[in-house]
Design a protein around this motif. Sequence first.
Motif, short mmCIF file in Angstrom:
data_model
loop_
_atom_site.label_atom_id
_atom_site.label_comp_id
_atom_site.label_asym_id
_atom_site.label_seq_id
_atom_site.Cartn_x
_atom_site.Cartn_y
_atom_site.Cartn_z
N VAL A 102 29.21 41.74 30.24
CA VAL A 102 27.85 42.66 30.71
C VAL A 102 27.37 43.29 31.60
O VAL A 102 26.62 43.61 31.56
N VAL A 103 28.24 42.55 32.13
CA VAL A 103 27.77 43.80 33.56
C VAL A 103 28.31 45.39 33.11
O VAL A 103 28.22 45.78 33.65
N GLY A 104 29.44 45.24 32.49
CA GLY A 104 29.54 46.41 31.67
C GLY A 104 28.02 46.90 31.19
O GLY A 104 27.75 48.38 31.72
N GLN A 105 27.59 46.97 30.16
CA GLN A 105 26.29 46.69 29.78
C GLN A 105 25.21 47.22 31.08
O GLN A 105 24.94 48.54 30.78
N PHE A 106 25.05 46.54 32.04
CA PHE A 106 23.91 46.22 33.06
C PHE A 106 25.02 47.95 33.26
O PHE A 106 23.27 48.64 33.38
N LEU A 155 20.61 39.81 28.07
CA LEU A 155 21.43 40.36 28.27
C LEU A 155 21.21 39.20 30.40
O LEU A 155 22.23 38.88 30.42
N GLU A 156 20.45 38.67 30.70
CA GLU A 156 20.43 38.24 31.74
C GLU A 156 21.27 36.98 32.36
O GLU A 156 21.31 36.94 32.54
N GLU A 216 38.46 41.48 41.66
CA GLU A 216 40.07 41.93 42.14
C GLU A 216 39.72 43.49 41.89
O GLU A 216 39.48 43.63 40.98
N PRO A 217 40.17 44.27 43.26
CA PRO A 217 39.78 45.60 43.75
C PRO A 217 40.19 46.38 43.24
O PRO A 217 41.69 46.03 42.37
N GLY A 218 39.81 47.49 41.82
CA GLY A 218 40.80 48.14 41.09
C GLY A 218 40.46 47.79 39.61
O GLY A 218 40.68 48.15 38.77
N SER A 219 40.28 46.13 39.27
CA SER A 219 39.82 45.97 38.13
C SER A 219 38.58 46.73 37.27
O SER A 219 37.47 46.99 38.08
N LEU A 220 38.36 46.51 36.11
CA LEU A 220 37.23 46.96 35.23
C LEU A 220 36.05 46.46 36.19
O LEU A 220 35.14 46.75 36.22
N LEU A 221 35.88 45.10 36.26
CA LEU A 221 34.90 44.85 36.81
C LEU A 221 34.61 45.34 38.05
O LEU A 221 32.88 45.21 37.98
N PRO A 237 34.55 34.50 32.20
CA PRO A 237 34.48 35.86 32.66
C PRO A 237 35.12 36.83 32.03
O PRO A 237 34.71 38.00 32.18
N ASN A 238 35.90 36.49 30.55
CA ASN A 238 35.67 37.55 29.99
C ASN A 238 35.09 38.43 29.47
O ASN A 238 34.89 39.21 28.93
N ILE A 239 33.49 37.63 29.23
CA ILE A 239 32.47 38.09 28.81
C ILE A 239 31.60 38.41 29.21
O ILE A 239 30.96 39.79 29.35
#
Lengths: 346, 508
Positions: free
Chosen positions: B432-436, B417-418, B465-470, B426-428
Amino acid sequence: MATLVSLQSRLPLIDCQYYYRNRTVDGYRKKEYKAAVKIQSWFRGCRVRAYIRYLNKMMTVIQKWWRGYLGRKHYRQMVKIQKRWRGFKIRKYCFNYYYLKEYLRAISDTNQAIREALEEFAEMRGREKKKADLEKEEKRKQNQARKTHYLLSTKQIPGIYNSPFRDPDPMEFEIRKVRAFQMPSAAHQIQQTDYEDLSTWLACTSKRSFPRSDILPPINRKQCQGPFRDIAEVLQQRYKPLQPTLRVATSINSEKDAREELRREEWNNRVHDNVFLPFSSFSKNEKYVPMVQTSTKYNGISYAQKQFQEEEPTKWMSNKTFQTVFPPFVLFDKYGKVYSRAGEIA
Amino acid sequence: MSQRQVLQVFEQYQKARTQFVQMVAELATRPQNIETLQNAGVMSLLRPLLLDVVPTIQQTAALALGRLANYNDDLAEAVVKGDILPQLVYSLAEQNRFYKKAAAFVLRAVGKHSPQLAQAIVDCGALDTLVVCLEDFDPGVKEASAWALGYIARHNGELSQAVVDAGAVPLLVLCIQEPEIALKRIAASALSDISKHSPELAQTVVDAGAIAHLAQMILNLDAKLKRQVLSALSQIAKHSVDLAEMVVEAEIFPVVLTCLKDKDEYVKKNASTLIREIAKHTPELSQLIVNAGGVAAVIDCIGSCKGNIRLPGIMMLGYVAAHSENLAMAVIISKGVPQLAICLSEESEDHIKAAAAWALGQIGRHTPEHARAVAVTNALPILLSLYMSQDSSEDLQIKSKKAIKNILQKCTYLPALEPFLYDAPPNILKHVVGQFSKVLPHDSKARRLFVTSGGLKKVQEIKAEPGSLLQEYINNINNCYPEEIVRYYSPGYSETLLQRVDSYQPLV
C-alpha cells in the motif's frame, strides 16, 4: 733555445704534416660528416615522429569526441523519429484505443439488447405459465362443480352454496352452468349396444334386465314373514335368460350368407377367373360323320329327323319364320355342340 | 372330484405366492419396513420366486427385489452374493416387456451404490443384454435399460469404457430422438455420465453424432430434460479445446442464454456450468461468448439466484477476465464488478466467497483502470476482512490475499487505499505504502487530500527498519512534502515543541 731549434726543425714538417693531416682528415671528413648528418637526421626524425605521434593522438581524441557527438545527435534524431513511428504503429495496428472503445461500446449495446430480449423471453414464459395455471385451475373447478352437481339448489331447498343470508357463492353459478358428471361405465355401455347383433344380444339382455348394483344386498337379511318363496329362486326365475330354439337363433339370412361364404371360398381357391371355354373349334373342325343309318343309300330312319320335323313349304303363309317373342332356350342351342356327350341320351 | 381337489391345492398355493409377492413389493416401497423385511430373510424367499412358472409372480418378485436393492447397499450386495444376477440376465433376454422392465430396474438398483457392485454386474455379462434391450420397441424397456447403463457408467472411467465397448452409445443417441420425454431425459443423463470421465469417452459420444441432437433439445420446454441436456454438453465441452469448439459449432449461442432465465434453478446452474466450461479454454472462445452478450446474461443470472447455484457463473466471470485485459474490461462495463462485490459480502459459504475473491482478483490485476473499477465498489475492505478473519477457511484466506496483492499492485485510486493504511497487516501495508509512493510525487491534489485525510500522520507512525523497502517508500512520501509538515505530523512532535517552550528564554 733548444725548443726553438726543435720547433724550427719541425717547421718544414709542419707543412707536410698539415697537408698530411688535412689529407687524412679529408678522408675521414666525408665519413664523419655523413655520420654526423645521419645521426642528426635520425634524431630530428625521431623528434618529428614523436611530435607527429603526439599530434595523431590529439587528433584521435578530438575526432573521437566529434564523432561521438555526431552519433549522439543522430541518435537523438533517430530516437525522435522511431519514437513517433512506434507510437503510430502501436496506436494504429496493435492497440487501437478508439477501436477498443468502439468495441466496448458495442459490447455494452449487445449486452443491453440481450438483457432486454431475455427479459421479454422470461416474461413471455411467465405469462404462458400463468395462463396454463389459470386454465388448469378453471378446469379443476369445473370438474369439481360437475362432480358435486347434486349440491345445486332447488326452488324449495337452497343448496349449501346459496345461503339465504348471504350472496350466493360463485360455486353456485359454476354448478348451474355445467352439466352433470356421468359415470363413464354407463356411457360405454350405451355405445356398445348400438351395434349389436344376435350373438351378443343374449349377453346384453341379461346385463340390462337384471338389476345390478355395486353394493350387494346384506347377507343376513331376515326372511320376510309370510308364504314367500326364496328370493334367489324368484329372481332367478324372473330374470331367467332367454333360451331360444335353434331356428329362432339362426338369422334369416343364414342360408344366403352360407352360400356367399361358399362362393367366396371357391373364388379364393380358383386359379383364374376365366371361364373354361368349350372347344368350339373342336367341334367346328370335326368332320361330320353321319350316322350309319343316315349315310346309307337306303333311306335312313326318318323317325327323329323328319317325322317330328315335317315341313310343307306350300302351306306356309310367308317366307319369314316366326318372330321370336320369347328368348330361345340357350340350352337347346347347345344341342349337339357341347363337347362332352356325357349324360346324353343316345 | 379328487382331481379337482388336487388342482385346488395348486391354485391355493399359487394364490398364496401371488399375494405374498405383491405384499412384499408394496411393503418395500416404504423405507421403514425394509429393515424388518431384511431381518425376516426376504431375499432367500424372493429368490426362488424369480424362477416361478407364473409370469406375474416372476415380474412382481423382480420388482420387489429391485425396490429392496434400491434402498441400501447391503441388500444390493446380498442380491449379488445370492447369485441372482445371472438368472436375471438370462431371463432379460427372453421374457416379455414387463419382466424386462423389472429386471432392468433390479440391475439399476444394484449398480447405483458402489463401483464394486457395478463391476459385479458387468462381470456377469449384463451389459450386452442391456444394450439389446435398448433396441426394444417398448419405450419403458428402453428407459429402464438406459437408466441402468447410466448408473453403471457413473462411477468411474473403466466402467464407462465397458459400457461404451458394449456398443451402447449409438443406441443411446437414437433413444434421444424418441418422442417420449422420460426416455429422452434418461438417455441424456446416461450420455452425460459416460462422457464425464475422460476426453476419449467424450470423443466417442461426439462421434456418434450426439451434439446436434442435444443442441436441438435445448429449446424443449421440459425443465428436467434441459437440466440433463445442458449437463451432458458441459461434460463434453470440459475436456479439451476441440470438443468445446465442436459444442460451440452446434450453434448453441445465443439459445443457451435463454436457459439462464429459466424458472428452474438447476437449469440455470447447468447452463452457467456449460458456459464456464467453454470460456475457460482459450481467449477466442471467451471472446465469442462476450460478443454474443453472454457476460450480461450470466451476470443477471448471478443476481437472480443464491447459494451454490451462483458458483459456476462467478467462476465463468473469473475465467473470462483472466484471459486478457480487454475481456476483463468487457466484464467491467457489463456491470459485473458490483455484482461480484455483492456476492462476496452476501454469501455465507466459504467456497463461494473464495471464488468471488478470485474472480475480482482476475479482473483487477491488469491495469490501473481495472483496479480502479474494482476498488470503487468497496470490495477491497471486504477482501481484507476476509483475509484477516479467523473463521475463513485456508483456501479463502489464500485467495483473498492473492486478490488483494494483485489489485494493489496496480491500484492508483487513493481513496480506496487509505483505509488499508489503518487496518492492514505489515506485508500488505508494504504494498500500500509503495503504491502511495508511486502516485503522490505526481499528483498535487492527491497530496493535499492525503494530508487532510490523516494519511500522512499514519504513515509517520509506521515503524519500519531502516534500509528496508518500506522505509524507502516512506522516505519517498516524505520527500513529496515540505519538511515542516513532515515534522508536524511525526509522532512526538508536540513533546519536542513543548520541550522548546520549556527551554526558551523569553526576550525581556
